[in-house]
Write a protein that holds these residues in place. Structure first.
Motif, PDB file in Angstrom:
ATOM      1  N   GLU A  21       0.638  -1.386  -0.211  1.00  0.00           N
ATOM      2  CA  GLU A  21      -0.230  -0.056   0.320  1.00  0.00           C
ATOM      3  C   GLU A  21       1.309   1.052  -0.078  1.00  0.00           C
ATOM      4  O   GLU A  21       0.419   2.627  -0.116  1.00  0.00           O
ATOM      5  CB  GLU A  21      -0.843  -0.472   1.246  1.00  0.00           C
ATOM      6  CG  GLU A  21      -1.607  -0.909   0.932  1.00  0.00           C
ATOM      7  CD  GLU A  21      -3.096  -0.784   1.935  1.00  0.00           C
ATOM      8  OE1 GLU A  21      -3.110   0.624   2.324  1.00  0.00           O
ATOM      9  OE2 GLU A  21      -4.228  -1.590   1.098  1.00  0.00           O
ATOM     10  N   ARG A 125     -12.974   4.202  13.346  1.00  0.00           N
ATOM     11  CA  ARG A 125     -12.055   4.524  12.528  1.00  0.00           C
ATOM     12  C   ARG A 125     -11.060   4.457  11.966  1.00  0.00           C
ATOM     13  O   ARG A 125     -10.418   3.932  13.499  1.00  0.00           O
ATOM     14  CB  ARG A 125     -12.091   6.143  12.735  1.00  0.00           C
ATOM     15  CG  ARG A 125     -11.007   6.473  13.261  1.00  0.00           C
ATOM     16  CD  ARG A 125     -10.690   7.960  14.509  1.00  0.00           C
ATOM     17  NE  ARG A 125     -12.213   8.097  14.953  1.00  0.00           N
ATOM     18  CZ  ARG A 125     -12.867   7.918  16.127  1.00  0.00           C
ATOM     19  NH1 ARG A 125     -12.445   6.696  16.958  1.00  0.00           N
ATOM     20  NH2 ARG A 125     -14.421   7.774  16.171  1.00  0.00           N
ATOM     21  N   PHE A 126     -10.259   4.216  11.302  1.00  0.00           N
ATOM     22  CA  PHE A 126      -8.453   4.239  10.490  1.00  0.00           C
ATOM     23  C   PHE A 126      -7.717   5.129  10.933  1.00  0.00           C
ATOM     24  O   PHE A 126      -7.853   6.426  10.684  1.00  0.00           O
ATOM     25  CB  PHE A 126      -8.344   3.451   9.206  1.00  0.00           C
ATOM     26  CG  PHE A 126      -8.888   2.294   9.143  1.00  0.00           C
ATOM     27  CD1 PHE A 126      -8.349   1.246  10.449  1.00  0.00           C
ATOM     28  CD2 PHE A 126     -10.396   1.357   8.392  1.00  0.00           C
ATOM     29  CE1 PHE A 126      -8.624  -0.246   9.740  1.00  0.00           C
ATOM     30  CE2 PHE A 126      -9.781   0.310   8.600  1.00  0.00           C
ATOM     31  CZ  PHE A 126      -8.945  -1.077   8.588  1.00  0.00           C
ATOM     32  N   ILE A 146      -9.576   8.233   8.979  1.00  0.00           N
ATOM     33  CA  ILE A 146     -11.321   8.103   7.674  1.00  0.00           C
ATOM     34  C   ILE A 146     -12.008   7.476   8.430  1.00  0.00           C
ATOM     35  O   ILE A 146     -11.596   6.053  10.198  1.00  0.00           O
ATOM     36  CB  ILE A 146     -10.885   7.347   7.014  1.00  0.00           C
ATOM     37  CG1 ILE A 146     -12.031   6.864   6.053  1.00  0.00           C
ATOM     38  CG2 ILE A 146     -10.178   5.953   6.965  1.00  0.00           C
ATOM     39  CD1 ILE A 146     -11.414   6.338   4.551  1.00  0.00           C
ATOM     40  N   GLY A 159      -7.576  -6.064  -0.024  1.00  0.00           N
ATOM     41  CA  GLY A 159      -7.057  -5.194   0.630  1.00  0.00           C
ATOM     42  C   GLY A 159      -6.334  -6.192   1.939  1.00  0.00           C
ATOM     43  O   GLY A 159      -6.232  -7.189   1.560  1.00  0.00           O
ATOM     44  N   ASP A 163      -9.848  -4.099   7.306  1.00  0.00           N
ATOM     45  CA  ASP A 163     -10.802  -3.896   5.839  1.00  0.00           C
ATOM     46  C   ASP A 163     -11.636  -4.999   5.208  1.00  0.00           C
ATOM     47  O   ASP A 163     -12.897  -4.144   5.217  1.00  0.00           O
ATOM     48  CB  ASP A 163      -9.665  -4.769   4.361  1.00  0.00           C
ATOM     49  CG  ASP A 163      -8.446  -3.269   4.460  1.00  0.00           C
ATOM     50  OD1 ASP A 163      -8.145  -2.510   5.497  1.00  0.00           O
ATOM     51  OD2 ASP A 163      -7.955  -2.760   3.805  1.00  0.00           O
ATOM     52  N   PRO A 168     -16.487   2.671   5.224  1.00  0.00           N
ATOM     53  CA  PRO A 168     -15.740   4.340   5.324  1.00  0.00           C
ATOM     54  C   PRO A 168     -17.211   4.827   5.305  1.00  0.00           C
ATOM     55  O   PRO A 168     -17.692   4.607   4.347  1.00  0.00           O
ATOM     56  CB  PRO A 168     -15.051   4.117   4.251  1.00  0.00           C
ATOM     57  CG  PRO A 168     -14.896   3.144   3.702  1.00  0.00           C
ATOM     58  CD  PRO A 168     -15.287   1.551   4.308  1.00  0.00           C
ATOM     59  N   PHE A 175     -13.341  -1.605   2.816  1.00  0.00           N
ATOM     60  CA  PHE A 175     -12.498  -1.506   2.392  1.00  0.00           C
ATOM     61  C   PHE A 175     -12.146  -3.066   1.971  1.00  0.00           C
ATOM     62  O   PHE A 175     -11.514  -2.881   0.901  1.00  0.00           O
ATOM     63  CB  PHE A 175     -11.790  -1.281   2.797  1.00  0.00           C
ATOM     64  CG  PHE A 175     -11.206   0.381   3.156  1.00  0.00           C
ATOM     65  CD1 PHE A 175     -12.098   1.368   2.118  1.00  0.00           C
ATOM     66  CD2 PHE A 175     -10.642   0.665   4.666  1.00  0.00           C
ATOM     67  CE1 PHE A 175     -11.988   2.309   2.688  1.00  0.00           C
ATOM     68  CE2 PHE A 175     -10.612   1.808   4.545  1.00  0.00           C
ATOM     69  CZ  PHE A 175     -11.087   2.807   3.433  1.00  0.00           C
ATOM     70  N   LYS A 183     -10.050   2.986  -3.390  1.00  0.00           N
ATOM     71  CA  LYS A 183      -9.532   3.110  -1.700  1.00  0.00           C
ATOM     72  C   LYS A 183      -8.570   4.002  -1.401  1.00  0.00           C
ATOM     73  O   LYS A 183      -8.391   4.687  -0.042  1.00  0.00           O
ATOM     74  CB  LYS A 183      -9.133   1.665  -0.788  1.00  0.00           C
ATOM     75  CG  LYS A 183      -9.066   1.627   0.790  1.00  0.00           C
ATOM     76  CD  LYS A 183      -8.003   0.128   0.985  1.00  0.00           C
ATOM     77  CE  LYS A 183      -7.480   0.386   2.523  1.00  0.00           C
ATOM     78  NZ  LYS A 183      -6.473  -1.106   2.468  1.00  0.00           N
ATOM     79  N   TYR A 184      -7.882   2.944  -2.353  1.00  0.00           N
ATOM     80  CA  TYR A 184      -6.316   4.636  -2.395  1.00  0.00           C
ATOM     81  C   TYR A 184      -6.299   5.839  -2.082  1.00  0.00           C
ATOM     82  O   TYR A 184      -5.450   6.720  -1.600  1.00  0.00           O
ATOM     83  CB  TYR A 184      -5.535   3.670  -2.820  1.00  0.00           C
ATOM     84  CG  TYR A 184      -4.732   2.541  -3.316  1.00  0.00           C
ATOM     85  CD1 TYR A 184      -4.934   1.902  -1.745  1.00  0.00           C
ATOM     86  CD2 TYR A 184      -3.978   2.265  -4.306  1.00  0.00           C
ATOM     87  CE1 TYR A 184      -4.197   1.167  -1.760  1.00  0.00           C
ATOM     88  CE2 TYR A 184      -3.483   1.214  -3.823  1.00  0.00           C
ATOM     89  CZ  TYR A 184      -3.349  -0.039  -2.369  1.00  0.00           C
ATOM     90  OH  TYR A 184      -2.560  -0.960  -2.487  1.00  0.00           O
ATOM     91  N   ASP A 187      -8.209   5.982   1.742  1.00  0.00           N
ATOM     92  CA  ASP A 187      -7.810   5.858   3.089  1.00  0.00           C
ATOM     93  C   ASP A 187      -6.943   6.333   3.541  1.00  0.00           C
ATOM     94  O   ASP A 187      -6.724   7.788   3.737  1.00  0.00           O
ATOM     95  CB  ASP A 187      -7.601   4.387   2.547  1.00  0.00           C
ATOM     96  CG  ASP A 187      -6.014   4.097   2.685  1.00  0.00           C
ATOM     97  OD1 ASP A 187      -5.716   5.524   2.261  1.00  0.00           O
ATOM     98  OD2 ASP A 187      -5.885   2.757   2.506  1.00  0.00           O
ATOM     99  N   HIS A 188      -6.843   6.196   5.439  1.00  0.00           N
ATOM    100  CA  HIS A 188      -5.936   7.092   6.429  1.00  0.00           C
ATOM    101  C   HIS A 188      -4.878   7.376   5.947  1.00  0.00           C
ATOM    102  O   HIS A 188      -3.898   8.196   6.042  1.00  0.00           O
ATOM    103  CB  HIS A 188      -6.366   5.907   7.417  1.00  0.00           C
ATOM    104  CG  HIS A 188      -6.151   4.825   7.359  1.00  0.00           C
ATOM    105  ND1 HIS A 188      -6.728   3.931   6.470  1.00  0.00           N
ATOM    106  CD2 HIS A 188      -4.631   3.985   8.252  1.00  0.00           C
ATOM    107  CE1 HIS A 188      -6.431   2.734   6.434  1.00  0.00           C
ATOM    108  NE2 HIS A 188      -5.028   2.991   7.896  1.00  0.00           N
TER     109      HIS A 188
END
Length: 200
Positions: A21, A125-126, A146, A159, A163, A168, A175, A183-184, A187-188
């Motif tokens: 990632e 949240r992440f 997120i 993921g 995930d 989200p 995810f 996702k990218y 995401d957080h």
């Protein structure tokens, strides 16, 4: 801050999912290394926050590899569980880092709190903390978050980590069900990276 752009970088993680990632967020012309290139094991993470653990890893891997290092510490916070698993997100998977085990533990802990939790919106949240460390000093740190909620069942194979149980905010799928390209962008990790990308 560095006077010239970074051309090579060690991504300080032995987690293959995380490595992939982070690589996807970085410019293609960057020469990227991982701790496995140097046979470096991960340090003990004894910080009390995501930021502290991220710094511990970045400093450690930079010192061991004699390279500029980027490290991430991230995890899932579930509000009803007093923000657990939080910084212990990976540890909930046991010594082998089994995230099926970790997700089942989240479900068990939620059952203990509220037998009817599956019919409610369980906010979570992440969080991701990123740190870039040169041999002698921290260059930059950032935090990305997120917001979302916990799915009552695991869904999706994409993921990694938690995930498959994280939906989200504003989305109807986890995810784990999302394409990585989607996702990218939200995401957080992406949010944290936006702050440090000026280095590259």
């Amino acid at each position: 801050m560095l006077k010239k752009k970074i051309t090579k970088l060690l991504i300080g993680t032995n987690n293959k999912g995380k490595l992939k990632e982070i690589k996807n967020l970085l410019p293609n012309n960057l020469k990227i290394y991982s701790p496995q290139n140097f046979k470096i094991k991960s340090p003990k993470e004894d910080g009390r926050t995501f930021e502290e653990n991220s710094l511990i890893k970045a400093r450690y891997f930079s010192k061991k590899s004699k390279m500029l290092s980027l490290s991430d510490d991230s995890g899932l916070e579930v509000d009803i569980l007093e923000k657990n698993p939080g910084i212990y997100s990976a540890r909930w998977g046991g010594k082998k880092g089994d995230f099926n085990k970790a997700m089942n533990r989240v479900f068990k802990e939620l059952d203990k709190k509220d037998k009817n939790w599956k019919k409610k919106k369980i906010t979570a949240r992440f969080v991701c903390a990123l740190t870039v460390h040169d041999l002698n000093k921290k260059l930059i740190s950032s935090i990305g978050k997120i917001e979302g909620s916990i799915s009552p069942v695991m869904k999706g194979k994409n993921g990694f980590g938690y995930d498959p149980i994280f939906i989200p905010k504003g989305k109807k799928i986890t995810f784990g069900e999302m394409k990585s390209s989607e996702k990218y962008k939200i995401d957080h990790r992406f949010k944290a990276f936006k702050i440090i990308k000026k280095l590259f």
